[in-house]
Motif scaffolding. Structure first.
Motif, mmCIF file in Angstrom:
data_model
loop_
_atom_site.group_PDB
_atom_site.id
_atom_site.type_symbol
_atom_site.label_atom_id
_atom_site.label_comp_id
_atom_site.label_asym_id
_atom_site.label_seq_id
_atom_site.Cartn_x
_atom_site.Cartn_y
_atom_site.Cartn_z
ATOM 1 N N TYR A 266 74.731 34.193 -14.421
ATOM 2 C CA TYR A 266 75.836 34.559 -15.313
ATOM 3 C C TYR A 266 77.076 35.022 -14.532
ATOM 4 O O TYR A 266 77.783 35.929 -14.972
ATOM 5 N N SER A 287 78.935 34.878 -25.292
ATOM 6 C CA SER A 287 78.502 35.738 -26.394
ATOM 7 C C SER A 287 77.948 34.953 -27.574
ATOM 8 O O SER A 287 77.585 35.546 -28.595
ATOM 9 N N VAL A 297 71.338 35.522 -22.634
ATOM 10 C CA VAL A 297 71.449 36.973 -22.739
ATOM 11 C C VAL A 297 72.320 37.297 -23.955
ATOM 12 O O VAL A 297 73.393 36.721 -24.118
ATOM 13 N N PRO A 298 71.877 38.197 -24.842
ATOM 14 C CA PRO A 298 72.715 38.576 -25.984
ATOM 15 C C PRO A 298 73.838 39.517 -25.545
ATOM 16 O O PRO A 298 73.629 40.705 -25.344
ATOM 17 N N PHE A 299 75.017 38.959 -25.401
ATOM 18 C CA PHE A 299 76.184 39.714 -24.931
ATOM 19 C C PHE A 299 77.026 40.190 -26.101
ATOM 20 O O PHE A 299 76.982 39.631 -27.194
ATOM 21 N N SER A 315 79.871 39.571 -30.992
ATOM 22 C CA SER A 315 78.632 40.172 -30.541
ATOM 23 C C SER A 315 77.419 39.384 -30.975
ATOM 24 O O SER A 315 77.303 38.992 -32.131
ATOM 25 N N ALA A 317 74.666 41.001 -30.132
ATOM 26 C CA ALA A 317 73.800 42.175 -30.049
ATOM 27 C C ALA A 317 74.458 43.322 -30.805
ATOM 28 O O ALA A 317 75.452 43.140 -31.488
ATOM 29 N N TYR A 356 73.932 50.376 -21.452
ATOM 30 C CA TYR A 356 74.444 49.024 -21.299
ATOM 31 C C TYR A 356 74.992 48.793 -19.895
ATOM 32 O O TYR A 356 75.413 49.737 -19.214
ATOM 33 N N CYS A 383 75.941 43.986 -22.027
ATOM 34 C CA CYS A 383 74.607 43.652 -22.505
ATOM 35 C C CYS A 383 73.713 44.879 -22.390
ATOM 36 O O CYS A 383 74.039 45.837 -21.673
ATOM 37 N N ASP A 384 72.616 44.839 -23.087
ATOM 38 C CA ASP A 384 71.651 45.925 -22.998
ATOM 39 C C ASP A 384 71.120 46.029 -21.573
ATOM 40 O O ASP A 384 70.977 45.020 -20.873
ATOM 41 N N GLU A 387 68.541 43.689 -20.074
ATOM 42 C CA GLU A 387 68.928 42.332 -19.672
ATOM 43 C C GLU A 387 69.635 42.311 -18.320
ATOM 44 O O GLU A 387 69.844 41.250 -17.743
#
Length: 433
Positions: A266, A287, A297-299, A315, A317, A356, A383-384, A387
């Motif tokens: 990424y 995203s 990845v949930p951005f 989002s 997420a 995050y 991101c969380d 991740e």
């Protein structure tokens, strides 16, 4: 793996479908007492029951995620604070949103006067958020079109040819005297493209124009009579957003884009160079990568000016920043203006304990010549923390939440009383302690 309790979601879904507890228990091949325990969070949701629920109600497994309504809970907290209402814990807020969504929406958006009503842009933002910023049918159609267009150098010519032969629209490249990137003249049926667009930008603009022409029925089905789009203006803005989504999928086809993103861990700068797009466009596309079975990845993606006004937020997420009360000055997004041309990284923890990884950089808008300042923005991608190891930006950082920078949702809502950057007391408090 943490146990999943989703009683409020199960109960709300059952009530929305008008099904009794005993009838649902029978459909799920469970005892009524077992379902009652699930709905009251006395038992965790097992994988087997989760699959039965998704099949019975035709919803994705993510519907039962405890994070699904976290953003709505943050809005509710803000609304209660601004109206002098009670202070509730995060768990209480999420439970209220899960079990009584209509009441929660009314508390957040009472709409008692014209000025209280939400804007069309608010509705459209919620529309995309409900889809986790991923519109699968449009994404796949954009990817299919990209495959027929071929590589850069051919695709713009082929898009122009498609517009000409199928829709009697002529494309005029490098048109002088227009400020917007694209202008369509319905009388002459000509599209004028601004003279300074890159090949990728030209491709994007033509694909955006083509989207509703190629797929009118899909655009209608995606927006007509949708509960998140209650006004004519919101439908209009949503259609523009969907056309732009389609164009992004043409310029950055899903599987090709996701594959390269994973290959480079990424790395946004490498992704931008590979697809010929801006840093902002690459972040925006990152995203959206939530195709079922092939998720990225949930951005969450944000764009802010120097004053902290967030003009874009997308989002896949949860997102926990105030919509009306400013942003936290300790957030990495604001430091990006101090380090032009560099990517600022930050491991940040919110008051609710969520942590995050953030990446941010500053960008400048189009130049207008000497004596005319260009617009400046900070672009953030987060991101969380779970991740973070997938990202090149985690290299050399301490990812332990205990060592994270403590930030908040803006001073009016932030409970951190001893923050050195606090500008105002929390809502409901008359003075700083």
């Amino acid at each position: 793996m943490a146990k999943l309790y989703s009683g409020a979601r199960i109960q709300a879904l059952r009530r929305a479908h008008g099904i009794t507890q005993s009838a649902l228990a029978e459909q799920l091949n469970l005892s009524t007492s077992y379902l009652n325990q699930l709905e009251n969070d006395r038992r965790p949701l097992t994988a087997t029951v989760l699959m039965r629920l998704t099949t019975t109600f035709d919803v994705e497994a993510s519907f039962f995620s405890p994070d699904r309504n976290a953003a709505a809970a943050t809005e509710l907290s803000e609304a209660l604070a601004m109206s002098g209402g009670p202070t509730l814990s995060t768990e209480e807020l999420v439970d209220l949103v899960n079990r009584f969504p209509q009441i929660a929406r009314h508390l957040v958006h009472p709409a008692t006067t014209e000025s209280d009503r939400r804007t069309a842009y608010d509705h459209v933002r919620d529309y995309f958020a409900a889809h986790r910023n991923h519109i699968d049918p449009l994404d796949r159609l954009g990817e299919d079109l990209a495959a027929t267009l071929g590589q850069p150098g051919l695709r713009v010519t082929r898009l122009a040819h498609l517009l000409d032969t199928d829709f009697n629209i002529t494309v005029r490249f490098r048109s002088p005297g227009i400020e917007e990137r694209r202008h369509f003249d319905p009388e002459t049926r000509q599209i004028h493209l601004r003279h300074d667009l890159t090949e990728a930008q030209q491709c994007f603009q033509l694909a955006e124009e083509l989207a509703p022409l190629l797929h009118p029925d899909l655009f209608t089905s995606l927006t007509a009579d949708h509960p998140d789009l209650p006004t004519v203006k919101s439908v209009e803005i949503a259609r523009t957003g969907l056309a732009q989504y389609f164009a992004g999928a043409v310029v950055m086809p899903y599987e090709q884009f996701l594959g390269f993103a994973r290959e480079t861990r990424y790395d946004i700068e490498l992704i931008s160079a590979r697809f010929g797009v801006s840093f902002e466009a690459a972040c925006h596309r990152l995203s959206t990568l939530q195709r079922r079975g092939k998720e990225g990845v949930p951005f969450f993606f944000v764009r802010s000016d120097r004053a902290g006004n967030i003009s874009k937020r997308q989002s896949a997420a949860t997102f926990h920043f105030s919509r009306t009360n400013g942003t936290c000055p300790l957030w990495a997004l604001h430091r990006a203006f101090e380090r032009r041309g560099h990517i600022t990284r930050q491991v940040a923890r919110m008051p609710d304990g969520r942590t995050y990884l953030w990446m941010a950089t500053s960008i400048s808008g189009r130049t207008h010549g000497f004596g005319h300042p260009s617009a400046e923005f900070a672009i953030g991608l987060g991101c969380d923390i779970a991740e973070a190891p997938k990202l090149v930006y985690s290299q050399g950082l301490n990812l332990d939440p205990a060592s994270a920078a403590e930030i908040g949702p803006g001073c009016r809502l932030c409970p951190r009383e001893n923050c050195v950057q606090r500008a105002f007391p929390p809502t409901g408090r008359e003075s700083l302690r």
